[in-house]
Scaffold this active site. Structure first.
Site, PDB file in Angstrom:
ATOM      1  N   TYR A 184      -7.917   1.881 -11.726  1.00 57.59           N
ATOM      2  CA  TYR A 184      -6.739   2.726 -11.985  1.00 57.59           C
ATOM      3  C   TYR A 184      -5.646   1.908 -12.683  1.00 57.59           C
ATOM      4  O   TYR A 184      -5.135   2.296 -13.741  1.00 57.59           O
ATOM      5  CB  TYR A 184      -6.200   3.301 -10.664  1.00 57.59           C
ATOM      6  CG  TYR A 184      -4.827   3.905 -10.814  1.00 57.59           C
ATOM      7  CD1 TYR A 184      -4.638   5.055 -11.581  1.00 57.59           C
ATOM      8  CD2 TYR A 184      -3.709   3.317 -10.220  1.00 57.59           C
ATOM      9  CE1 TYR A 184      -3.372   5.593 -11.746  1.00 57.59           C
ATOM     10  CE2 TYR A 184      -2.445   3.854 -10.372  1.00 57.59           C
ATOM     11  CZ  TYR A 184      -2.277   4.988 -11.141  1.00 57.59           C
ATOM     12  OH  TYR A 184      -1.018   5.518 -11.311  1.00 57.59           O
ATOM     13  N   THR A 221       2.540   2.091 -13.989  1.00 61.31           N
ATOM     14  CA  THR A 221       2.552   1.861 -12.540  1.00 61.31           C
ATOM     15  C   THR A 221       2.690   0.384 -12.197  1.00 61.31           C
ATOM     16  O   THR A 221       2.250  -0.493 -12.966  1.00 61.31           O
ATOM     17  CB  THR A 221       1.237   2.405 -11.929  1.00 61.31           C
ATOM     18  OG1 THR A 221       1.092   1.911 -10.589  1.00 61.31           O
ATOM     19  CG2 THR A 221       0.021   1.942 -12.703  1.00 61.31           C
TER      20      THR A 221
HETATM   21  N1  UFG Z   1      -1.096   3.488   4.293  1.00 56.88           N
HETATM   22  C1  UFG Z   1      -1.528   3.417   5.606  1.00 56.88           C
HETATM   23  N2  UFG Z   1      -2.185   4.498   6.118  1.00 56.88           N
HETATM   24  C2  UFG Z   1      -2.425   5.630   5.397  1.00 56.88           C
HETATM   25  C3  UFG Z   1      -1.979   5.680   4.047  1.00 56.88           C
HETATM   26  C4  UFG Z   1      -1.314   4.579   3.540  1.00 56.88           C
HETATM   27  O1  UFG Z   1      -1.342   2.424   6.302  1.00 56.88           O
HETATM   28  O2  UFG Z   1      -3.040   6.565   5.927  1.00 56.88           O
HETATM   29  C5  UFG Z   1      -0.375   2.326   3.736  1.00 56.88           C
HETATM   30  C6  UFG Z   1      -1.060   1.711   2.537  1.00 56.88           C
HETATM   31  O3  UFG Z   1      -1.973   0.740   2.961  1.00 56.88           O
HETATM   32  C7  UFG Z   1       0.128   1.136   1.751  1.00 56.88           C
HETATM   33  C8  UFG Z   1       1.283   2.082   2.102  1.00 56.88           C
HETATM   34  O4  UFG Z   1       0.871   2.778   3.272  1.00 56.88           O
HETATM   35  O5  UFG Z   1       0.440  -0.117   2.232  1.00 56.88           O
HETATM   36  C9  UFG Z   1       1.569   3.075   1.016  1.00 56.88           C
HETATM   37  O6  UFG Z   1       0.351   3.719   0.653  1.00 56.88           O
HETATM   38  P1  UFG Z   1       0.282   4.938  -0.359  1.00 56.88           P
HETATM   39  O7  UFG Z   1      -1.159   5.350  -0.428  1.00 56.88           O
HETATM   40  O8  UFG Z   1       1.299   5.950   0.010  1.00 56.88           O
HETATM   41  O9  UFG Z   1       0.757   4.297  -1.713  1.00 56.88           O
HETATM   42  P2  UFG Z   1       0.130   3.071  -2.508  1.00 56.88           P
HETATM   43  O10 UFG Z   1       1.110   1.961  -2.364  1.00 56.88           O
HETATM   44  O11 UFG Z   1      -1.245   2.756  -2.168  1.00 56.88           O
HETATM   45  O12 UFG Z   1       0.004   3.739  -3.934  1.00 56.88           O
HETATM   46  C10 UFG Z   1       1.047   3.907  -4.811  1.00 56.88           C
HETATM   47  C11 UFG Z   1       0.707   4.988  -5.818  1.00 56.88           C
HETATM   48  C12 UFG Z   1      -0.487   4.588  -6.655  1.00 56.88           C
HETATM   49  C13 UFG Z   1      -0.235   3.255  -7.259  1.00 56.88           C
HETATM   50  C14 UFG Z   1       0.104   2.269  -6.189  1.00 56.88           C
HETATM   51  C15 UFG Z   1       0.424   0.928  -6.759  1.00 56.88           C
HETATM   52  O13 UFG Z   1       0.439   6.190  -5.158  1.00 56.88           O
HETATM   53  O14 UFG Z   1      -0.685   5.542  -7.664  1.00 56.88           O
HETATM   54  O15 UFG Z   1       1.237   2.704  -5.468  1.00 56.88           O
HETATM   55  O16 UFG Z   1       0.178  -0.052  -5.798  1.00 56.88           O
HETATM   56  F1  UFG Z   1      -1.330   2.816  -7.912  1.00 56.88           F
END
Ligand code: UFG
Length: 330
Positions: free
Chosen positions: A144, A120
């Site tokens: 993680y 990741t």
């Molecule tokens: N976000 C919001 N509101 C929400 C959900 C997400 O504003 O309700 C934002 C988050 O802050 C982030 C973006 O949307 O900026 C994307 O969030 P996700 O949860 O969809 O994805 P992440 O970037 O947090 O996570 C993904 C993978 C993880 C991995 C990560 C690496 O799902 O497994 O990228 O940074 F670890």
């Protein structure tokens, strides 16, 4: 001699694993799904046999590996909730790290010498340079990401000691659904941005909370590199073919090299669905870097990987098609 090319796919009943099973079957392999069904779905196993089991169970792994004699392992099985990993690190180190170790020792003892590993972009932590290339420093900021980085290290050591070759694929933000609508994303609980925004568009949720709008980005919201799950799946098949031909471990980023802000994602969902998505601005989520964009030129050059669905609208359209047709599973 075993002429059938079985691939043991841990976590093959999950989101990325199931899409990769479809791609494997299309390329002539037989995916054997090994999944404990904690987060995976039996309905997502469609392209080969299903064997229920946990990666921490050595005897069960021995049984399944002996039964199919796979030529390689694709290792998706992992817990992947960043927030939960901060609150309960033991769960992540036990399942992700210890589980991978059990799997690798079983591979070693059965002579399975090739593994494709789901790593990741969370292994990079807060990037110093954008886009992030594979040689960027890896300093994860949550358990993680640390668990995945530890596995990358273990893979290097197992190559040195036991000649098990690996390809670690560092995913950016997996999104979208099978273009033919056979499978798609169903997480419980759902924490990912695109499915949550689609829930609002379809009336299942009242609003989306944006986690912070004062980041140093163009519109103040976090920027991510969204990559279609079918493009990810295709990269796994290429990584497997690479290991079949070249006995050398390596690492590749998997992203599109384009960043979209949370607000841009919401606006694109509104455009695709025609629905209005009410927003609330909430607090920043712990451990969220402002901007993550991947440099994936290495896999493009070395494995001739070309994303087919890199357009954000297309990614969201496929997710929306799945979302609308699969309410019973959502
Ligand atoms: N976000 C919001 N509101 C929400 C959900 C997400 O504003 O309700 C934002 C988050 O802050 C982030 C973006 O949307 O900026 C994307 O969030 P996700 O949860 O969809 O994805 P992440 O970037 O947090 O996570 C993904 C993978 C993880 C991995 C990560 C690496 O799902 O497994 O990228 O940074 F670890």
């Amino acid at each position: 001699m075993n002429s059938k090319k079985y691939i043991l796919v841990t976590g093959g009943a999950g989101y990325i694993g199931s899409h990769t099973c479809k791609a494997l079957a299309q390329a002539g392999y037989i995916p054997v799904v090994y999944d404990n069904l904690v987060y995976g779905h039996e309905w997502a196993v469609k392209w080969g046999p299903f064997e229920k089991g946990d990666i921490t169970e050595r005897m069960r792994l021995d049984e399944v590996i002996a039964k199919y004699n796979p030529i390689a392992v694709m290792h998706f099985a992992a817990y992947a909730y960043v927030g939960e990993s901060v609150e309960n690190p033991g769960k992540y180190y036990r399942n992700n790290v210890y589980g991978s170790l059990v799997l690798l020792e079983a591979m070693r003892d059965h002579g399975v010498q090739k593994i494709i590993f789901s790593s990741t972009c969370a292994t990079y932590g807060v990037p110093k340079e954008i886009p992030i290339a594979e040689n960027h420093a890896q300093k994860p900021i949550n358990p993680y990401g640390t668990s995945k980085l530890m596995i990358e290290q273990i893979l290097k050591d197992f190559d040195t000691a036991h000649h098990i070759q690996s390809v670690s694929l560092r995913y950016f933000n997996a999104a979208g659904a099978d273009v033919e609508g056979e499978i798609g994303e169903v997480h419980d609980p759902e924490t990912h941005l695109i499915p949550l925004v689609l829930d609002v568009a379809s009336g299942k949720r009242s609003h989306v909370t944006i986690f912070g709008d004062d980041y140093e980005t163009k519109d103040g919201t976090c920027i991510r590199d969204y990559i279609h799950v079918t493009d990810l799946a295709d990269a796994h098949v290429r990584a497997l073919q690479y290991l079949e031909n070249i006995n050398q471990s390596t690492v590749f980023n998997l992203g599109n090299g384009n960043g979209f802000s949370v607000k841009e994602v919401v606006a694109t969902v509104e455009k695709v669905t025609g629905a209005e998505v009410p927003l609330e601005i909430g607090a920043k989520r712990a451990g969220d870097p402002a901007c993550l964009i991947g440099d994936a030129r290495k896999i493009q050059t070395e494995l001739q990987w070309k994303p087919k669905f890199s357009n954000l609208e297309t990614i969201i359209q496929t997710a929306w098609n799945w979302h609308q047709n699969n309410h019973k599973k959502n």
